[in-house]
Design a protein around this motif. Structure first.
Motif, mmCIF file in Angstrom:
data_model
loop_
_atom_site.group_PDB
_atom_site.id
_atom_site.type_symbol
_atom_site.label_atom_id
_atom_site.label_comp_id
_atom_site.label_asym_id
_atom_site.label_seq_id
_atom_site.Cartn_x
_atom_site.Cartn_y
_atom_site.Cartn_z
ATOM 1 N N LYS A 139 -1.387 -4.105 6.473
ATOM 2 C CA LYS A 139 -1.245 -3.271 5.283
ATOM 3 C C LYS A 139 -2.413 -2.298 5.128
ATOM 4 C CE LYS A 139 -2.117 -5.002 1.196
ATOM 5 N NZ LYS A 139 -2.019 -5.782 -0.064
ATOM 6 N N GLY A 140 -2.071 -1.034 4.903
ATOM 7 C CA GLY A 140 -3.088 -0.015 4.681
ATOM 8 C C GLY A 140 -3.572 0.677 5.935
ATOM 9 N N ASP A 141 -3.057 0.279 7.112
ATOM 10 C CA ASP A 141 -3.479 0.872 8.380
ATOM 11 C C ASP A 141 -2.472 1.907 8.877
ATOM 12 O OD1 ASP A 141 -5.844 -0.628 8.758
ATOM 13 O OD2 ASP A 141 -4.696 -2.317 9.536
ATOM 14 N N PHE A 195 2.408 4.615 8.524
ATOM 15 C CA PHE A 195 1.453 3.975 7.624
ATOM 16 C C PHE A 195 2.079 2.668 7.172
ATOM 17 C CE2 PHE A 195 0.137 3.055 3.253
ATOM 18 C CZ PHE A 195 -1.237 3.000 3.396
ATOM 19 N N VAL A 196 1.308 1.567 7.241
ATOM 20 C CA VAL A 196 1.841 0.246 6.909
ATOM 21 C C VAL A 196 1.689 -0.030 5.416
ATOM 22 C CG1 VAL A 196 1.785 -2.219 7.426
ATOM 23 C CG2 VAL A 196 1.193 -0.563 9.216
ATOM 24 N N CYS A 197 2.812 -0.024 4.689
ATOM 25 C CA CYS A 197 2.812 -0.407 3.271
ATOM 26 C C CYS A 197 2.717 -1.918 3.148
ATOM 27 C CB CYS A 197 4.080 0.075 2.578
ATOM 28 S SG CYS A 197 4.341 1.857 2.649
ATOM 29 N N ALA A 254 0.855 -1.175 0.000
ATOM 30 C CA ALA A 254 0.000 0.000 0.000
ATOM 31 C C ALA A 254 0.899 1.236 0.000
ATOM 32 C CB ALA A 254 -0.891 -0.009 1.248
ATOM 33 N N ASN A 255 0.335 2.382 -0.320
ATOM 34 C CA ASN A 255 1.099 3.623 -0.394
ATOM 35 C C ASN A 255 0.304 4.742 0.255
ATOM 36 O OD1 ASN A 255 1.719 6.310 -1.931
ATOM 37 N ND2 ASN A 255 3.537 5.034 -2.216
ATOM 38 N N LEU A 299 8.721 9.781 4.989
ATOM 39 C CA LEU A 299 9.911 8.950 5.162
ATOM 40 C C LEU A 299 9.510 7.484 5.006
ATOM 41 C CD1 LEU A 299 12.932 8.589 6.045
ATOM 42 C CD2 LEU A 299 12.066 8.450 8.407
ATOM 43 N N THR A 300 10.217 6.751 4.146
ATOM 44 C CA THR A 300 9.960 5.325 3.940
ATOM 45 C C THR A 300 11.087 4.515 4.565
ATOM 46 O OG1 THR A 300 8.794 5.789 1.862
ATOM 47 C CG2 THR A 300 9.539 3.521 2.227
#
Length: 198
Positions: free
Chosen positions: A80-82, A55-57, A8-9, A33-34
């Protein structure tokens, strides 16, 4: 191509929530920041201040605290997505009482408390996004509080497995039982009953 499907982004999620003007998209691209974290890494420990909203990718995370008897009490799971946050610590910028632990290797995107407040101050859309996500957080918090008080153990189990179908593969039965406010024995009985019906 595989990674694009599996991850997810944050910018995509924000843009799906409300239309983002190009100048806000540019600012977010600069600020976000990733990072990648391995299983068992702690994003936060008691006494530390939560300085980033994550954010969980990809990956899986839990939060827990230690009660007065030394027992771990799981308060939430996210995938993911949360969004990942210790709300009281982050919004008040004060020491946390909980742990936030990576259960499955994660790719996370994050913004700092200062960056988010700057977005609120400089962009109307920033304020709107903040309001939408805070509302969602409080609704989820209230729903969890109510389902622990009102729903029967099997209903609780069904609800969490519906939200996280792979939960049994992501964490231990002890953590799941703790999250559902059940004993390990009660959880085992529920699982055996569910399996026997399949």
């Amino acid at each position: 191509m595989k990674n694009l499907i599996e991850e997810a982004n944050l910018l995509d999620v924000l843009g799906f929530t409300i239309p983002l003007p190009s100048h806000l998209q540019s600012r977010l691209n600069e600020d976000i920041l990733t990072q990648e974290f391995r299983r068992k890494h702690y994003l936060l420990r008691p006494g530390e201040i939560c300085k980033r909203l994550y954010f969980v990718c990809s990956g899986f995370i839990r939060a827990y605290f230690i009660d007065q008897n030394g027992k771990e009490c799981t308060t939430w799971f996210v995938g993911k997505g949360d969004l990942v946050i210790s709300a009281n610590s982050f919004f008040n910028q004060q020491p946390s009482y909980e742990y936030i632990q990576v259960l499955k290797n994660c790719k996370l995107q994050s913004l700092t408390w200062h960056q988010i407040n700057a977005l609120y101050a400089e962009f109307h859309e920033g304020n709107l996004l903040g309001r939408i996500f805070i509302q969602k957080y409080f609704i989820n918090s209230e729903e969890r509080s109510m389902f622990l008080r009102i729903q029967q153990p099997e209903e609780r189990y069904d609800r969490v497995m519906s939200a996280h179908p792979d939960l049994n593969l992501q964490t231990t039965q002890t953590n799941i039982a703790s999250y559902l406010a059940l004993s390990r024995e009660t959880l085992s009985r529920i699982r055996r009953k569910k399996i026997s019906k399949v």
